[in-house]
Write an enzyme that holds these catalytic residues in place. Structure first.
Site, short mmCIF file in Angstrom:
data_model
loop_
_atom_site.label_atom_id
_atom_site.label_comp_id
_atom_site.label_asym_id
_atom_site.label_seq_id
_atom_site.Cartn_x
_atom_site.Cartn_y
_atom_site.Cartn_z
N ALA A 1 -11.22 -7.41 10.88
CA ALA A 1 -10.11 -7.79 10.27
C ALA A 1 -8.74 -7.06 11.05
O ALA A 1 -7.92 -7.85 10.91
CB ALA A 1 -10.34 -7.22 8.78
N LYS A 2 -8.92 -6.04 11.45
CA LYS A 2 -7.73 -5.16 12.12
C LYS A 2 -7.42 -5.85 13.19
O LYS A 2 -6.53 -6.05 13.56
CB LYS A 2 -7.96 -3.94 12.13
CG LYS A 2 -8.06 -3.03 10.66
CD LYS A 2 -6.80 -3.15 9.83
CE LYS A 2 -6.56 -2.19 8.74
NZ LYS A 2 -5.22 -2.35 7.95
N SER B 1 -5.67 -0.30 13.18
CA SER B 1 -6.65 0.69 13.17
C SER B 1 -7.15 0.67 14.50
O SER B 1 -7.32 -0.20 15.43
CB SER B 1 -7.74 0.61 12.05
OG SER B 1 -8.71 1.40 12.42
N GLY C 1 0.71 -1.08 0.09
CA GLY C 1 0.00 0.26 -0.13
C GLY C 1 0.95 1.20 -0.13
O GLY C 1 0.45 2.27 0.66
N GLY D 1 1.89 3.55 -2.34
CA GLY D 1 1.72 4.49 -3.45
C GLY D 1 1.04 5.76 -2.85
O GLY D 1 1.37 6.75 -3.39
N TYR E 1 -14.40 -4.58 8.97
CA TYR E 1 -13.00 -4.07 9.15
C TYR E 1 -12.48 -3.70 10.28
O TYR E 1 -11.34 -4.34 10.60
CB TYR E 1 -13.36 -2.27 8.53
CG TYR E 1 -12.06 -1.43 8.62
CD1 TYR E 1 -11.06 -1.70 7.57
CD2 TYR E 1 -11.72 -0.59 9.63
CE1 TYR E 1 -9.83 -0.99 7.83
CE2 TYR E 1 -10.68 0.00 9.83
CZ TYR E 1 -9.51 0.10 8.68
OH TYR E 1 -8.64 0.52 8.71
#
Length: 250
Positions: free
Chosen positions: A157-158, A143, A12, A14, A154
């Site tokens: 998952a974190k 997060s 990630g 970029g 989310y």
């Protein structure tokens, strides 16, 4: 010939936090491989960072979808025979989905688990043989949602990254490789919220901090730079909250 520079891989890399981490690590003397799905964005970031740092070739861009095991090999190929000093797993994000059916719920959860957990697992597992022993570093970007909820799959998952980091720290500790989690709070100047952020939402998140401001990518990059640096060799299996005090340590 001079001593070869240390090598970091940043997923990630970029935009946003990932690009800030890559820029900081170049300043710290690393060569950096940035990985992501959008080749044009990665190439642009690599060119910018090299120009800002005044060091051609400091950043290499590798386009790969890290949820696909078949594409992770492109990163291994880019590493070649070099030792990897740091793996920074920053890829991920909140993916919306449908709750109109169980199939929709399943797709929504799979998408978030894939983007935030599987990307980190596959990249790290692929690079384990190349990690420098002793002295390698693995950092997972989590997060504040993992600690206080509020974002459904989310958040889950974190939070999964935390448990995995503890296992990985125990596995790699005998090789003097550290594994830690950085858990950001609200960070402005990223693509995370897309067009979902409102002035009211921004103000509410700033008000929830103790320092009265939003975070910026460089705040998170500073924590990562510490954890992958020589001063953090005795820090492993930890979750470092960088959130302005909006969630206190626990």
């Amino acid at each position: 010939m001079g001593e070869q520079r240390r090598l970091a891989v940043v997923s990630g890399g970029g935009t946003g936090i990932g690009a800030s981490v890559a820029r900081g690590l170049v300043d710290d003397g690393f060569d950096v491989i940035v990985v992501g799905r959008r080749g044009d964005v990665l190439d642009s970031a690599a060119r910018r960072i090299c120009a800002e740092a005044g060091r051609d070739g400091a950043v290499t861009a590798v386009a790969a979808d890290l949820t696909d095991p078949g594409q992770v090999g492109a990163v291994v190929d880019a590493v070649g025979e070099r030792a990897v000093d740091a793996v920074v797993n920053n890829a991920g994000g909140y993916l919306g989905g449908s709750t109109d059916s169980l199939a929709g719920v399943a797709d929504w959860w799979r998408a978030n688990l894939g983007a935030n957990v599987l990307t980190a697992v596959l990249l790290t597992e692929a690079l384990l043989p190349a990690l420098r022993r002793p002295g390698g570093r693995v950092v997972l970007l989590s997060s504040i949602a993992a600690q206080r909820g509020g974002a459904g799959p989310y958040s889950a998952a974190k939070a999964a990254l935390h448990g995995w980091a503890y296992d990985l720290a125990a596995q790699l500790g005998p090789d003097q490789i550290t594994v830690n989690v950085v858990s950001p709070g609200y960070v402005a100047e990223t693509e995370f919220f897309g067009d979902r952020m409102t002035p009211e939402g921004h103000a509410r998140r700033v008000a929830a901090t103790l320092v009265g401001r939003a975070g910026v990518p460089d705040d998170i990059a500073a924590a990562v730079r510490y954890l992958v640096g020589p001063s953090a060799g005795y820090v492993t299996g930890q979750v470092l909250g960088v959130n302005g005090g909006s969630v206190l340590g626990r």
